[in-house]
Design a protein around this motif. Structure first.
Motif, PDB file in Angstrom:
ATOM      1  N   ALA A  29     112.280  50.186  49.834  1.00  0.00           N
ATOM      2  CA  ALA A  29     113.522  49.546  50.285  1.00  0.00           C
ATOM      3  C   ALA A  29     113.365  48.997  51.694  1.00  0.00           C
ATOM      4  O   ALA A  29     113.796  47.873  51.999  1.00  0.00           O
ATOM      5  N   GLU A  30     112.737  49.769  52.556  1.00  0.00           N
ATOM      6  CA  GLU A  30     112.551  49.328  53.936  1.00  0.00           C
ATOM      7  C   GLU A  30     111.581  48.152  54.016  1.00  0.00           C
ATOM      8  O   GLU A  30     111.742  47.255  54.852  1.00  0.00           O
ATOM      9  N   TRP A  31     110.594  48.127  53.109  1.00  0.00           N
ATOM     10  CA  TRP A  31     109.697  46.969  53.072  1.00  0.00           C
ATOM     11  C   TRP A  31     110.464  45.721  52.647  1.00  0.00           C
ATOM     12  O   TRP A  31     110.269  44.640  53.229  1.00  0.00           O
ATOM     13  N   LEU A  32     111.347  45.833  51.656  1.00  0.00           N
ATOM     14  CA  LEU A  32     112.151  44.674  51.253  1.00  0.00           C
ATOM     15  C   LEU A  32     113.041  44.194  52.387  1.00  0.00           C
ATOM     16  O   LEU A  32     113.249  42.987  52.559  1.00  0.00           O
ATOM     17  N   ALA A  33     113.543  45.125  53.187  1.00  0.00           N
ATOM     18  CA  ALA A  33     114.342  44.726  54.345  1.00  0.00           C
ATOM     19  C   ALA A  33     113.494  43.932  55.331  1.00  0.00           C
ATOM     20  O   ALA A  33     113.935  42.905  55.877  1.00  0.00           O
ATOM     21  N   ARG A  34     112.263  44.385  55.549  1.00  0.00           N
ATOM     22  CA  ARG A  34     111.377  43.644  56.447  1.00  0.00           C
ATOM     23  C   ARG A  34     111.017  42.281  55.860  1.00  0.00           C
ATOM     24  O   ARG A  34     110.877  41.293  56.596  1.00  0.00           O
ATOM     25  N   ALA A  35     110.876  42.222  54.532  1.00  0.00           N
ATOM     26  CA  ALA A  35     110.577  40.939  53.890  1.00  0.00           C
ATOM     27  C   ALA A  35     111.744  39.971  54.040  1.00  0.00           C
ATOM     28  O   ALA A  35     111.541  38.756  54.163  1.00  0.00           O
ATOM     29  N   GLN A  36     112.962  40.474  54.044  1.00  0.00           N
ATOM     30  CA  GLN A  36     114.122  39.615  54.296  1.00  0.00           C
ATOM     31  C   GLN A  36     114.149  39.166  55.751  1.00  0.00           C
ATOM     32  O   GLN A  36     114.377  37.987  56.051  1.00  0.00           O
ATOM     33  N   ASP A  37     113.884  40.079  56.640  1.00  0.00           N
ATOM     34  CA  ASP A  37     113.924  39.762  58.068  1.00  0.00           C
ATOM     35  C   ASP A  37     112.791  38.827  58.491  1.00  0.00           C
ATOM     36  O   ASP A  37     112.865  38.200  59.556  1.00  0.00           O
ATOM     37  N   ALA A  38     111.747  38.738  57.659  1.00  0.00           N
ATOM     38  CA  ALA A  38     110.601  37.896  57.997  1.00  0.00           C
ATOM     39  C   ALA A  38     110.874  36.410  57.772  1.00  0.00           C
ATOM     40  O   ALA A  38     110.060  35.565  58.164  1.00  0.00           O
TER      41      ALA A  38
END
Length: 379
Positions: A29-38
């Protein structure tokens, strides 16, 4: 195990043991958040490329079906920020929806901006979830416009032959049953039976492409003679879920046939071959990590729908695939673009999304883990 999380220990014969699920779920989940923020918008980066060391542009298709995953995760964990992220994704999807109601092919930096059937069908999941969660009319309007466009584009026999993606295999695609699933869900959400009727028409056509042993023709992005477990799972779950929504048990039975055939080829380490031929034999030495957990979801759905005593042990098959993918997830990697991600292939040099971490692998991993936790009480 190096940078791998080390949550898996192996018993004799290579059988994986599934340990705690929550750390990997949180990390994905936290990786997906970083992928959105990228990205410069509220979409989710399509993937992280390890060799180039860079994120791809946002991908409307998969951002669409990540939305319900993040809502589910927020409800499970109480982490409201993930529901907020999901709603932002849904708003962005409405903002970039094409005037005809369709969703564009490819990433946001794709050289062509054209509507495509599959991508439109995948964003239906996001708009339906956002509407159910927020009650905001804009999501119902986007859901209806996209569904109307899909129905208008459908041929009389239920197949979709127009508006294929310019970035995948040309021709008719059985895995569009995943689009039918989205349409059936839209029909249920909006109270529109004609969408469910259109979904059933597509499944009826798809079943004309199913061989006596359950294998589907015309069901791959590139090689129809040896489809990916990724697209096999797309097609199978589409048939299964339309059957569940429409109350057509024959569809569920057809999906059950595929589920059993794929389960019979599961490796001792829990993984599935990345590709399967028309006799359900392995056609790849590498494993498609996305396909593994997608098939785990199919098996778990059969448990939820009420498996009979003479069926395979769906929970055990699901456990094996989840455990294998878990063993390939790093929870300690120093690079945030890799920590918590799920790769395309195992090993990473495998054919599918080579040396990349696709966002949909993390999405389906989360879905499988949350369903497994609900079915077994595991944490």
């Amino acid at each position: 195990m190096g940078l791998v999380s080390g949550l898996i220990r192996r018993m004799g014969g290579g059988r994986p043991v599934l340990a705690s699920l929550r750390p990997g779920l949180d990390a994905a989940a936290e990786w997906l958040a970083r992928a959105q923020d990228a990205t410069p918008d509220d979409g989710v980066a399509a993937y992280y490329d390890v060799l180039k060391k860079q994120w791809a542009a946002s991908y409307p298709e998969t951002t669409g079906y990540i939305i319900p995953t993040l809502y589910d995760y927020a409800h499970l964990t109480g982490r409201a920020e993930f529901a907020e992220r999901a709603t932002r994704m849904a708003v962005w999807e409405s903002e970039i929806q094409l005037a005809d109601g369709g969703v564009r092919a490819g990433n946001m930096d794709a050289p062509k901006v054209v509507p495509t059937i599959f991508n439109t069908g995948q964003v239906l999941f996001g708009w339906a979830a956002a509407y159910e969660q927020t009650g905001e009319a804009r999501f119902a309007e986007s859901l209806r416009a996209a569904s109307d466009w899909l129905v208008a584009a459908q041929d009389d026999d239920g197949a979709w032959r127009r508006f294929g993606s310019p970035f995948s295999h040309a021709g008719v695609n059985v895995y569009n049953t995943r689009v039918a699933y989205g349409l059936a869900l839209a029909g249920r959400t909006l109270g529109e039976p004609r969408y469910i009727d259109a979904a059933c028409a597509n499944v009826d056509w798809a079943l004309t492409q199913q061989q006596p042993n359950g294998w589907f023709a015309h069901n791959d992005l590139e090689h129809n003679d040896r489809p990916l477990t990724h697209t096999i799972a797309y097609a199978t779950r589409g048939v299964l879920e339309v059957g569940a929504i429409a109350g057509v048990e024959a569809y569920v039975d057809r999906a059950r046939t595929v589920a059993a055939a794929v389960a019979a080829g599961q490796r001792r380490d829990g993984a599935l071959p990345g590709r399967l031929d028309a006799d359900w034999r392995s056609a790849a030495r590498w494993s498609c990590l996305t396909g593994n957990v997608q098939m785990a979801i199919v098996w778990l759905r059969l448990v939820e729908l009420g498996a009979s005593a003479d069926e395979p042990d769906w929970l055990e098959h699901a456990r094996g695939c989840i455990a294998f993918d878990q063993s390939r997830q790093s929870l300690e990697h120093a690079c945030g673009a890799r920590r918590g991600a799920i790769a395309g292939s195992a090993p990473m040099r495998g054919e599918y999304m080579r040396h990349r971490y696709p966002n949909w692998a993390a999405k389906f991993y989360m879905d499988a883990v949350m369903r497994y936790m609900a079915a077994t009480g595991a944490d």
